[in-house]
Enzyme design. Structure first.
Site, PDB file in Angstrom:
ATOM      1  N   LYS A  35       7.260  -9.465   1.181  1.00  0.00           N
ATOM      2  CA  LYS A  35       6.360 -10.475   1.757  1.00  0.00           C
ATOM      3  C   LYS A  35       5.076 -10.582   0.921  1.00  0.00           C
ATOM      4  CE  LYS A  35       4.670  -6.829   4.815  1.00  0.00           C
ATOM      5  NZ  LYS A  35       4.853  -6.210   6.129  1.00  0.00           N
ATOM      6  N   TYR A 261     -26.895  -8.703  -8.694  1.00  0.00           N
ATOM      7  CA  TYR A 261     -27.446  -9.427  -7.550  1.00  0.00           C
ATOM      8  C   TYR A 261     -28.238  -8.495  -6.645  1.00  0.00           C
ATOM      9  CZ  TYR A 261     -24.775 -13.626  -8.620  1.00  0.00           C
ATOM     10  OH  TYR A 261     -24.304 -14.752  -9.214  1.00  0.00           O
TER      11      TYR A 261
HETATM   12  C1  LIG Z   1       5.292  -4.895   6.008  1.00  0.00           C
HETATM   13  C2  LIG Z   1       6.362  -4.309   6.837  1.00  0.00           C
HETATM   14  C3  LIG Z   1       7.162  -3.247   6.367  1.00  0.00           C
HETATM   15  C4  LIG Z   1       6.874  -2.524   5.068  1.00  0.00           C
HETATM   16  O1  LIG Z   1       5.757  -1.679   5.254  1.00  0.00           O
HETATM   17  P1  LIG Z   1       5.235  -0.698   4.098  1.00  0.00           P
HETATM   18  O2  LIG Z   1       4.165   0.092   4.748  1.00  0.00           O
HETATM   19  O3  LIG Z   1       4.690  -1.576   3.021  1.00  0.00           O
HETATM   20  O4  LIG Z   1       6.409   0.091   3.657  1.00  0.00           O
HETATM   21  C5  LIG Z   1       8.249  -2.859   7.140  1.00  0.00           C
HETATM   22  N1  LIG Z   1       8.503  -3.459   8.326  1.00  0.00           N
HETATM   23  C6  LIG Z   1       7.738  -4.451   8.816  1.00  0.00           C
HETATM   24  C7  LIG Z   1       8.072  -5.040  10.134  1.00  0.00           C
HETATM   25  C8  LIG Z   1       6.643  -4.903   8.110  1.00  0.00           C
HETATM   26  O5  LIG Z   1       5.860  -5.862   8.608  1.00  0.00           O
END
Ligand SMILES: *Cc1c(COP(=O)(O)O)cnc(C)c1O
Length: 370
Positions: A35, A261
């Site tokens: 994702k 800044y």
């Molecule tokens: C993002 C996600 C994962 C993966 O999590 P990591 O900590 O990056 O391994 C697995 N399951 C779900 C439902 C997620 O949203």
């Protein structure tokens, strides 16, 4: 010369990290979580690098559609499922698995008997209180879905762990037990067995009890530790991404001179200052503290002053010979992204996901960038 800020992606590391997942979960099928543009590494690039997995998971429907349009044939689960009939149509058209977590989704299924079938992951909320059905309502939802002709049987079952990155938190075992106990009460079909999935990266590494038919590794595939107290390297993982830039100015400052800044950094001694072409406009964290390590010509030097949009400033006391054009590494093999995340009060996930459009992504194995 390389572009000012660029990220090098070592895709061979993806294979290495995948092997690590297999060694932690030898009996499980692997659903690689890609994702958010493959955690900032490029959705299609990472899908390609991890071709041998059993499936992929993305958050949104459009991410799944992109993968299918690019010719990815593997199973793809959409973790947020769908919220309207149009999205459901896309899921069925592109044969994407839907995570089912709400009564609204169940009602849509019940109203759509005529459609082509769709594979689903029925999600139980075992304590995270984000998506999913409560254990007490799980069996009745399961029975409703069993009678939906649109739903491919057997239904897959999943939950998500809220605190698996804390090895001392009892929540994780409670979640796992609640999931298994509830699943055990479901009348399972004699012809099929429902496949289950619980573990994210932290679950895979730290909680054997979380291993089941499918595991869902995300961050560890990119070579990053899911735990606050260690790095991917400590776990035998290899980072895919390293972020680089170069010095664009070097100058001498006198006692009392202010840097950046709001002039928050005041020189207490004569200082050799280096200006690096990277900033929050590239995804370098705005809240990186003074002292955050930066590699100039491979040597650690401390960040001073505020991070701005296009530049950061570093103290070159140990590198007085450094000059404009010299190479700078913001994170990578020799400077863990986990360490930079700690210095910026964040988690490494946000750093790799936050790399912006103007940062050129260059593949290490294939220097022609994508
Ligand atoms: C993002 C996600 C994962 C993966 O999590 P990591 O900590 O990056 O391994 C697995 N399951 C779900 C439902 C997620 O949203």
């Amino acid at each position: 010369m390389n572009p000012a800020a660029y990220a090098v992606l070592n895709l061979e590391a993806a294979q290495h990290n995948l092997q690590k997942v297999r060694s932690y979960a030898p009996g499980s099928k692997i659903m690689a979580v890609i994702k958010a543009n493959g955690y900032g590494h490029g959705l299609l690039r990472i899908a390609d690098a991890l071709q041998t997995v059993d499936g992929f998971a993305v958050a949104r429907v459009d991410e799944g559609v992109r993968l299918r349009r690019a010719g990815i044939k593997s199973r793809i689960a959409v973790l947020e499922g769908f919220t309207c009939t149009e999205e459901l149509d896309e899921l069925t058209l592109y044969q994407l698995d839907a995570v089912v977590h709400s009564f609204q989704q169940v009602e849509i299924f019940e109203s759509r008997a005529e459609q082509q079938q769709i594979a689903i992951w029925l999600k139980m909320d075992t304590g995270m209180n984000r998506l999913g059905f409560k254990a007490a309502e799980f069996e009745s939802v399961y029975q409703r879905l069993k009678h939906c002709s649109i739903v491919h049987q057997p239904i897959n079952l999943m939950t998500h762990l809220a605190s698996a990155d804390d090895m001392h938190d009892a929540t994780t075992l409670k979640q796992i037990h609640l999931f298994h106990n509830t699943v055990a009460t479901i009348e399972t079909d004699l012809k099929f067995r429902n496949e289950c999935s619980i573990a994210n990266s932290a679950g895979i590494i730290a909680w054997k009890e979380a291993l089941s038919d499918w595991v869902r590794p995300g961050v560890m595939l990119y070579g990053i530790s899911p735990f606050p107290e260690n790095t991917g390297k400590d776990l035998g993982l290899k980072p895919i991404m390293s972020l680089h830039s170069r010095l664009i100015a070097v100058k001498k400052l006198a006692v009392g001179d202010k840097v950046g800044y709001s002039g928050t950094w005041v020189c207490k001694k004569p200082t050799t200052l280096g200006v690096v072409a990277v900033g929050y406009g590239d995804g370098y964290p705005r809240y990186a503290k003074v002292g955050t390590p930066v590699l100039v010509n491979g040597q650690r030097v401390p960040l001073i002053g505020r991070v701005s949009m296009d530049m950061i400033t570093v103290d070159l006391e140990s590198q007085t010979q450094a000059k404009p054009g010299d190479s700078v590494t913001l994170w990578g093999d020799d400077l863990a992204v986990e360490e930079i995340a700690q210095c910026a009060d964040t988690i490494p996930y946000t750093l790799v996901c936050g790399i912006t459009q103007r940062v050129q992504l260059v593949e290490k194995s294939n220097p022609a960038s994508k």
